[in-house]
Design a protein around this motif. Sequence first.
Motif, PDB file in Angstrom:
ATOM      1  N   HIS A 122       0.831  -1.203   0.000  1.00  0.00           N
ATOM      2  CA  HIS A 122       0.000   0.000   0.000  1.00  0.00           C
ATOM      3  C   HIS A 122       0.866   1.254   0.000  1.00  0.00           C
ATOM      4  CE1 HIS A 122      -3.670  -2.273   0.943  1.00  0.00           C
ATOM      5  NE2 HIS A 122      -2.928  -2.963   1.778  1.00  0.00           N
ATOM      6  N   HIS A 123       0.366   2.296  -0.633  1.00  0.00           N
ATOM      7  CA  HIS A 123       0.988   3.611  -0.476  1.00  0.00           C
ATOM      8  C   HIS A 123       0.570   4.163   0.883  1.00  0.00           C
ATOM      9  CE1 HIS A 123       1.986   7.820  -1.089  1.00  0.00           C
ATOM     10  NE2 HIS A 123       2.699   7.457  -2.157  1.00  0.00           N
ATOM     11  N   PRO A 124       1.482   4.801   1.619  1.00  0.00           N
ATOM     12  CA  PRO A 124       1.128   5.268   2.972  1.00  0.00           C
ATOM     13  C   PRO A 124      -0.010   6.286   3.004  1.00  0.00           C
ATOM     14  CG  PRO A 124       3.308   6.050   2.320  1.00  0.00           C
ATOM     15  CD  PRO A 124       2.913   5.007   1.328  1.00  0.00           C
ATOM     16  N   ILE A 125      -0.141   7.120   1.978  1.00  0.00           N
ATOM     17  CA  ILE A 125      -1.261   8.077   1.969  1.00  0.00           C
ATOM     18  C   ILE A 125      -2.584   7.328   1.884  1.00  0.00           C
ATOM     19  CG2 ILE A 125      -2.409   9.879   0.620  1.00  0.00           C
ATOM     20  CD1 ILE A 125       0.327  11.018  -0.033  1.00  0.00           C
ATOM     21  N   GLN A 126      -2.645   6.322   1.018  1.00  0.00           N
ATOM     22  CA  GLN A 126      -3.862   5.508   0.900  1.00  0.00           C
ATOM     23  C   GLN A 126      -4.187   4.833   2.229  1.00  0.00           C
ATOM     24  OE1 GLN A 126      -3.306   1.619  -0.566  1.00  0.00           O
ATOM     25  NE2 GLN A 126      -5.173   1.616  -1.811  1.00  0.00           N
ATOM     26  N   LEU A 127      -3.178   4.194   2.830  1.00  0.00           N
ATOM     27  CA  LEU A 127      -3.415   3.427   4.049  1.00  0.00           C
ATOM     28  C   LEU A 127      -3.815   4.338   5.205  1.00  0.00           C
ATOM     29  CD1 LEU A 127      -3.434   0.667   5.330  1.00  0.00           C
ATOM     30  CD2 LEU A 127      -0.955   0.817   5.626  1.00  0.00           C
ATOM     31  N   ALA A 128      -3.107   5.452   5.388  1.00  0.00           N
ATOM     32  CA  ALA A 128      -3.441   6.373   6.477  1.00  0.00           C
ATOM     33  C   ALA A 128      -4.834   6.959   6.297  1.00  0.00           C
ATOM     34  CB  ALA A 128      -2.395   7.489   6.544  1.00  0.00           C
ATOM     35  N   SER A 129      -5.202   7.279   5.067  1.00  0.00           N
ATOM     36  CA  SER A 129      -6.531   7.844   4.814  1.00  0.00           C
ATOM     37  C   SER A 129      -7.625   6.851   5.139  1.00  0.00           C
ATOM     38  CB  SER A 129      -6.632   8.287   3.343  1.00  0.00           C
ATOM     39  OG  SER A 129      -5.674   9.276   3.045  1.00  0.00           O
ATOM     40  N   HIS A 130      -7.429   5.589   4.759  1.00  0.00           N
ATOM     41  CA  HIS A 130      -8.438   4.567   5.036  1.00  0.00           C
ATOM     42  C   HIS A 130      -8.553   4.298   6.540  1.00  0.00           C
ATOM     43  CE1 HIS A 130      -8.336   2.711   0.712  1.00  0.00           C
ATOM     44  NE2 HIS A 130      -8.648   3.989   0.731  1.00  0.00           N
ATOM     45  N   ILE A 131      -7.405   4.285   7.239  1.00  0.00           N
ATOM     46  CA  ILE A 131      -7.437   4.106   8.699  1.00  0.00           C
ATOM     47  C   ILE A 131      -8.240   5.228   9.342  1.00  0.00           C
ATOM     48  CG2 ILE A 131      -6.013   4.200  10.786  1.00  0.00           C
ATOM     49  CD1 ILE A 131      -3.780   2.829   9.067  1.00  0.00           C
ATOM     50  N   SER A 132      -7.978   6.461   8.964  1.00  0.00           N
ATOM     51  CA  SER A 132      -8.689   7.600   9.545  1.00  0.00           C
ATOM     52  C   SER A 132     -10.180   7.541   9.239  1.00  0.00           C
ATOM     53  CB  SER A 132      -8.105   8.911   9.009  1.00  0.00           C
ATOM     54  OG  SER A 132      -6.855   9.172   9.586  1.00  0.00           O
ATOM     55  N   MET A 133     -10.533   7.095   8.046  1.00  0.00           N
ATOM     56  CA  MET A 133     -11.948   7.014   7.679  1.00  0.00           C
ATOM     57  C   MET A 133     -12.684   6.023   8.572  1.00  0.00           C
ATOM     58  SD  MET A 133     -13.568   6.086   3.968  1.00  0.00           S
ATOM     59  CE  MET A 133     -15.351   5.948   3.746  1.00  0.00           C
ATOM     60  N   VAL A 134     -12.105   4.835   8.771  1.00  0.00           N
ATOM     61  CA  VAL A 134     -12.770   3.840   9.625  1.00  0.00           C
ATOM     62  C   VAL A 134     -12.739   4.281  11.084  1.00  0.00           C
ATOM     63  CG1 VAL A 134     -12.856   1.411  10.311  1.00  0.00           C
ATOM     64  CG2 VAL A 134     -12.242   2.021   7.969  1.00  0.00           C
ATOM     65  N   ASP A 135     -11.702   4.993  11.495  1.00  0.00           N
ATOM     66  CA  ASP A 135     -11.675   5.529  12.852  1.00  0.00           C
ATOM     67  C   ASP A 135     -12.832   6.502  13.071  1.00  0.00           C
ATOM     68  OD1 ASP A 135     -10.256   5.387  15.339  1.00  0.00           O
ATOM     69  OD2 ASP A 135      -9.552   7.425  15.009  1.00  0.00           O
ATOM     70  N   ALA A 136     -13.116   7.311  12.044  1.00  0.00           N
ATOM     71  CA  ALA A 136     -14.246   8.244  12.148  1.00  0.00           C
ATOM     72  C   ALA A 136     -15.579   7.511  12.106  1.00  0.00           C
ATOM     73  CB  ALA A 136     -14.174   9.279  11.017  1.00  0.00           C
ATOM     74  N   LEU A 137     -15.715   6.540  11.199  1.00  0.00           N
ATOM     75  CA  LEU A 137     -16.971   5.785  11.107  1.00  0.00           C
ATOM     76  C   LEU A 137     -17.292   5.047  12.399  1.00  0.00           C
ATOM     77  CD1 LEU A 137     -16.578   4.282   7.512  1.00  0.00           C
ATOM     78  CD2 LEU A 137     -18.366   5.867   8.243  1.00  0.00           C
ATOM     79  N   SER A 138     -16.257   4.604  13.112  1.00  0.00           N
ATOM     80  CA  SER A 138     -16.456   3.830  14.346  1.00  0.00           C
ATOM     81  C   SER A 138     -16.396   4.696  15.595  1.00  0.00           C
ATOM     82  CB  SER A 138     -15.388   2.740  14.441  1.00  0.00           C
ATOM     83  OG  SER A 138     -14.092   3.321  14.580  1.00  0.00           O
ATOM     84  N   ASP A 139     -16.263   6.025  15.438  1.00  0.00           N
ATOM     85  CA  ASP A 139     -16.131   6.933  16.568  1.00  0.00           C
ATOM     86  C   ASP A 139     -14.931   6.586  17.439  1.00  0.00           C
ATOM     87  OD1 ASP A 139     -16.724   9.123  18.159  1.00  0.00           O
ATOM     88  OD2 ASP A 139     -18.181   8.047  19.386  1.00  0.00           O
ATOM     89  N   GLY A 140     -13.804   6.306  16.771  1.00  0.00           N
ATOM     90  CA  GLY A 140     -12.547   6.134  17.492  1.00  0.00           C
ATOM     91  C   GLY A 140     -12.315   4.766  18.074  1.00  0.00           C
ATOM     92  N   ARG A 141     -12.586   3.698  17.295  1.00  0.00           N
ATOM     93  CA  ARG A 141     -12.409   2.344  17.838  1.00  0.00           C
ATOM     94  C   ARG A 141     -11.342   1.531  17.111  1.00  0.00           C
ATOM     95  NH1 ARG A 141     -17.605  -0.738  17.553  1.00  0.00           N
ATOM     96  NH2 ARG A 141     -18.574   0.874  16.275  1.00  0.00           N
ATOM     97  N   VAL A 142     -10.635   2.109  16.159  1.00  0.00           N
ATOM     98  CA  VAL A 142      -9.684   1.359  15.348  1.00  0.00           C
ATOM     99  C   VAL A 142      -8.343   1.196  16.061  1.00  0.00           C
ATOM    100  CG1 VAL A 142      -8.279   1.440  13.229  1.00  0.00           C
ATOM    101  CG2 VAL A 142     -10.720   1.943  13.133  1.00  0.00           C
ATOM    102  N   GLU A 143      -7.759   0.005  15.957  1.00  0.00           N
ATOM    103  CA  GLU A 143      -6.373  -0.244  16.330  1.00  0.00           C
ATOM    104  C   GLU A 143      -5.723  -0.933  15.137  1.00  0.00           C
ATOM    105  OE1 GLU A 143      -5.539  -1.644  20.221  1.00  0.00           O
ATOM    106  OE2 GLU A 143      -7.295  -0.651  21.111  1.00  0.00           O
ATOM    107  N   VAL A 144      -4.516  -0.514  14.795  1.00  0.00           N
ATOM    108  CA  VAL A 144      -3.914  -0.930  13.530  1.00  0.00           C
ATOM    109  C   VAL A 144      -2.780  -1.918  13.769  1.00  0.00           C
ATOM    110  CG1 VAL A 144      -2.976  -0.152  11.332  1.00  0.00           C
ATOM    111  CG2 VAL A 144      -4.435   1.390  12.676  1.00  0.00           C
ATOM    112  N   GLY A 145      -3.003  -3.157  13.369  1.00  0.00           N
ATOM    113  CA  GLY A 145      -1.953  -4.167  13.364  1.00  0.00           C
ATOM    114  C   GLY A 145      -1.304  -4.223  11.993  1.00  0.00           C
ATOM    115  N   PHE A 146       0.034  -4.213  11.971  1.00  0.00           N
ATOM    116  CA  PHE A 146       0.806  -4.285  10.742  1.00  0.00           C
ATOM    117  C   PHE A 146       1.593  -5.594  10.710  1.00  0.00           C
ATOM    118  CE2 PHE A 146       0.677   0.290  11.801  1.00  0.00           C
ATOM    119  CZ  PHE A 146       0.208   0.839  10.608  1.00  0.00           C
TER     120      PHE A 146
END
Length: 370
Positions: A83-107
Amino acid sequence: MRFGLSFLPDCSPGTRSATDYYDDVLGLSRMAEQAGLHYVKMTEHYLHPYGGYCPSPLTFLAAVAAQTTRIRLMTGCVLPVFHHPIQLASHISMVDALSDGRVEVGFARAYLPYEFSAFQVPMDGSRARFEATVNAVHRLLTEEHVDEDTPFFAFQDATVLPRPVQRPRPPFWVAAVQTPASFVRIGELGHGLLITPSGTSFDPSLVDAYRQSFLEHHPDRQPRVAASVPVLVADTDQEARRIADPYLSRYLEVWSSALTSWDSTASTDYADYTGSGHRIGAMTAKDMRVFGSAVVGSPEQVVDRIGRFQQDVRADVLLLQTDFGGLGGSEARRSLDAFVSSVMPKLAGEYTGPAADEPGSAARHEGPTS
């Protein structure tokens, strides 16, 4: 100890339809929230029954977010080298917003040669590409107007949108398997550690090395370890084995099939992986049960097995892999219900609800920076 569910689909249209699989794991995710579990985790893979039903963990977790309100949503793991980091960071932030701050990112670094070949990413050098991408994602989530210039990607003045709900960013975890330097490096970087004990042995000193490295470099914070293990609970040990063994055998069959691409592959970044398909293919369901890489039995047996595991590993989070070998439907639901009703109460001394200063509590917008 916290508990959750860990999903790694290992089925194909010939064994289960994608619709049936998603229906099952979404239903199990709702059950997990209702039962007070803390996490749902999903893994990224491509092109093979081993994980191929989930090319996008964040898409899956967005679906879980829409059907739940509290449970934490963990990628386990995304593969940043693809993944390109801009794509990945944007998608992480989107799901964090959709879930009201419930995302944790495992790499995870990715380790299947056919995936690298398909994306035309060289395996040699993947460790450096992995660290560069994770670092760039960190910067994009915590900073604005970010510039990066690496051998793998370059960009200027990047501010991803939406901005993450959790501050300074969602927690990071990194997976490690067998290389001691990887465990030490994860601790040095201050991330949580994800492990999946597999095969016929797991060296708990690797986890000790992670904790020691973490505390040396981050004495003001605490290391965190999450372990994913196939689990099946039934009324008796005999009944549990009868149900679990065909699915564990299928799990090993699919996994070893994915690893056959290592028969003719060697990489300086992946020492000792060549020929790994033969090692996994030689294992049996009984081996997994006996050596503890799967926890199968009556509630009493499962409590005992988890207790032994905790003596060695002292995991902060235990993630139950309930979908191994394509297991689903009523059998998976009964197993989860038995774990919640008959195993968790016996581990009451180690299990607690969300603390006030944890992600998932009222202070979730100030989540930890691991």
